[in-house]
Design an enzyme around this catalytic site. Structure first.
Site, mmCIF file in Angstrom:
data_model
loop_
_atom_site.group_PDB
_atom_site.id
_atom_site.type_symbol
_atom_site.label_atom_id
_atom_site.label_comp_id
_atom_site.label_asym_id
_atom_site.label_seq_id
_atom_site.Cartn_x
_atom_site.Cartn_y
_atom_site.Cartn_z
ATOM 1 N N GLU A 42 67.914 13.487 35.094
ATOM 2 C CA GLU A 42 67.583 14.780 34.575
ATOM 3 C C GLU A 42 68.742 15.821 34.225
ATOM 4 O O GLU A 42 68.556 16.525 33.508
ATOM 5 C CB GLU A 42 66.478 15.546 35.541
ATOM 6 C CG GLU A 42 65.118 14.850 35.795
ATOM 7 C CD GLU A 42 64.358 14.936 34.408
ATOM 8 O OE1 GLU A 42 64.814 16.012 33.723
ATOM 9 O OE2 GLU A 42 63.541 14.196 34.082
ATOM 10 N N TYR A 125 62.873 23.506 37.128
ATOM 11 C CA TYR A 125 62.746 22.444 36.412
ATOM 12 C C TYR A 125 63.198 20.950 36.943
ATOM 13 O O TYR A 125 62.203 19.884 37.098
ATOM 14 C CB TYR A 125 63.322 22.259 34.973
ATOM 15 C CG TYR A 125 63.219 21.325 34.210
ATOM 16 C CD1 TYR A 125 61.838 20.690 33.556
ATOM 17 C CD2 TYR A 125 64.194 20.023 34.077
ATOM 18 C CE1 TYR A 125 61.628 19.305 33.070
ATOM 19 C CE2 TYR A 125 63.778 18.860 33.518
ATOM 20 C CZ TYR A 125 62.780 18.559 32.994
ATOM 21 O OH TYR A 125 62.477 17.234 32.450
ATOM 22 N N ASP A 143 59.043 20.833 30.334
ATOM 23 C CA ASP A 143 60.408 20.368 29.695
ATOM 24 C C ASP A 143 59.855 21.039 28.173
ATOM 25 O O ASP A 143 58.840 21.312 27.985
ATOM 26 C CB ASP A 143 60.828 19.329 29.608
ATOM 27 C CG ASP A 143 59.962 18.261 28.818
ATOM 28 O OD1 ASP A 143 59.117 18.556 28.498
ATOM 29 O OD2 ASP A 143 60.912 17.196 28.554
#
Ligand code: SF4
Length: 361
Positions: A42, A125, A143
Site C-alpha cells: 500500500e 486509507y 482509493d
C-alpha cells in the site's frame, strides 16, 4: 432493469464478489495478504501504478521480509530499494514505523485503527487497507478506483474529492460491504475500478454491476466522477554536470537530510535563470554549489523527467575543473565524493539522475 444501488445492495455485492473471485489479477501481495505485505504494497502503491510496483515489491520482500529487517536496515539500502519510486519520505516513514512496530507491538502490525494511525506514514486509507485486506475486518477502503466506481454507481454530481462526497462514498461502501467479506469485497471494488470501470473507457458491457449503475442509466458515465481541475504544470530547465577528474573519476554529492529527495546522491547542476544558456547555468551552478570553475567539454544529451506537477528537462554536459587543482567546497550538499563510474550503482539517485547514468554514460 436498472436499480438504485441503495438501500438494498445484497445482490449487487454478491455479483461483485463472484466476479472478483473469477477475474482478479494475480498480484504478489494478494497471494500473501499478511499485514506486513499489505502495508508495504500500500505504501508503494501511493502515487505509483501496480505494474511498476510489482518488481519493487518482490525485490523488497526478498531483501527485507519483515518489520525487524526494515527497522535495522541501513538507510542507503532502503533508498536503493526505493530508487525510482519517488516520494522518498515514504521509505523513511516506513523505517520509523517499523522501529515502532518492533518496539511497541512485538514486530506485528496492530489490528487496531488507533494504533495504526500512530505509526509514521500510515493515514486513514492505509489503516483501512491493512485492517480489511490483511485482517479481514469490516471497514471500507476508499482509493481512487473505489471512488470512481461509487461515484458512477450513485451518479454523484459533487466533486469526488470533497470531504462531503468522500463521506457519502464511505457510508455507501459500508452498507454494500457484506459482513465477513471485507478482504474480497474491498479488493473487488478496487479491481473493478482498475480493470473495468476505468477513467476514460469503462467497459460497461462487461461490468457485473451495470444493472445498478445510475451513471449508465443517466448517460453520465464519462462525466463521473466530477473532478476539480488540477493545478497547472510547471516546466523547468536545468543543467547537470558530469564532472570528471584526470583519473576518470566522477563527482557526486549527497543532498541534505531534509526537503525534496533528501539524502539521495546526485550530479551537481542547477535550474536555468530566465534567458540563460544551459552552459552558462552550469558554470554558475558549479561556482555557487561547489566553489569551482569548470570547462565544459561537450553535451551528453537531454533527459526529461516529470514529478508531481513539475516537468523538467535536464541538459547533461561533460565537464572538468579548469584549472585542474581546485578544491571543491560543497555549499548545500552534506557530502561530496569522487567515484568510479562502475561504482555508481551502489548509491541511491533520484530517477532522473539514474536515467542519466543508464542512458547517457
Ligand atoms: Fe462503471 Fe460502467 Fe460498471 Fe457503471 S456500468 S460501474 S460506469 S463500468
Amino acid at each position: 432493469m436498472r436499480r438504485d444501488p441503495s438501500p438494498d445492495s445484497t445482490d449487487m455485492s454478491k455479483l461483485l464478489l463472484a466476479w472478483f473471485l473469477d477475474n482478479q489479477r494475480s498480484l504478489p501481495w494478494r497471494d500473501d495478504p499478511s499485514p506486513y505485505a499489505v502495508w508495504i504494497s500500500e505504501i508503494m502503491l501511493q502515487q505509483t501504478q501496480v505494474v511498476k510496483v510489482v518488481p519493487y515489491f518482490e525485490k523488497w520482500m526478498a531483501r527485507l521480509p519483515d518489520p525487524e529487517s526494515v527497522a535495522r536496515a541501513e538507510e542507503e539500502t532502503l533508498l536503493r530499494l526505493w530508487e525510482g519510486l519517488g516520494y522518498y519520505s515514504r521509505v523513511r516513514n516506513l523505517q520509523k514505523a517499523a522501529q515502532k512496530i518492533v518496539r511497541d507491538h512485538a514486530g506485528t502490525l496492530p489490528r487496531d485503527e488507533k494504533a495504526l494511525l500512530k505509526l509514521p506514514g500510515i493515514g486513514p486509507y492505509t489503516a483501512a487497507a491493512i485492517l480489511s485486506l490483511a485482517y479481514n475486518i469490516d471497514v471500507p477502503v476508499v482509493d481512487g478506483n473505489a471512488e470512481r466506481v461509487a461515484a458512477r454507481l450513485l451518479d454523484l454530481d459533487q466533486p469526488v474529492k470533497a470531504p462531503s462526497t468522500h463521506r457519502i462514498i464511505r457510508e455507501k461502501l459500508k452498507v454494500w460491504l457484506p459482513k465477513g467479506h471485507a478482504r474480497n469485497f474491498n479488493q473487488a471494488v478496487m479491481e473493478l475500478g482498475a480493470t473495468v470501470c476505468t477513467p476514460a473507457l469503462p467497459a460497461c458491457g462487461t461490468c457485473p454491476v451495470s444493472s445498478w449503475c445510475l451513471a449508465l442509466k443517466n448517460n453520465t458515465v464519462l462525466e463521473r466522477p466530477v473532478k476539480v481541475p488540477r493545478p497547472s504544470t510547471v516546466s523547468l530547465i536545468a543543467s547537470v554536470g558530469i564532472l570528471r577528474d584526470t583519473d576518470g573519476l566522477v563527482y557526486i554529492q549527497k543532498r541534505p537530510p531534509d526537503g525534496l529527495m533528501a539524502n539521495l546522491w546526485e550530479f551537481p547542476g542547477g535550474i536555468l535563470k530566465s534567458k540563460e544558456y544551459p552552459e552558462d547555468a552550469l558554470r554558475r551552478a558549479m561556482l555557487e554549489e561547489l566553489g569551482v570553475k569548470v570547462r565544459i567539454g561537450g553535451k551528453l544529451g537531454k533527459v526529461r523527467h516529470a514529478y508531481t506537477r513539475y516537468r523538467v528537462w535536464l541538459h547533461v554536459f561533460r565537464c572538468e575543473l579548469e584549472p585542474p587543482a581546485q578544491e571543491i567546497t560543497p555549499q548545500t550538499a552534506v557530502e561530496g565524493r569522487w567515484t568510479h563510474m562502475d561504482e555508481l550503482y551502489r548509491f541511491a539517485f533520484p530517477s532522473a539522475h539514474r536515467r542519466i547514468i543508464d542512458k547517457l554514460l
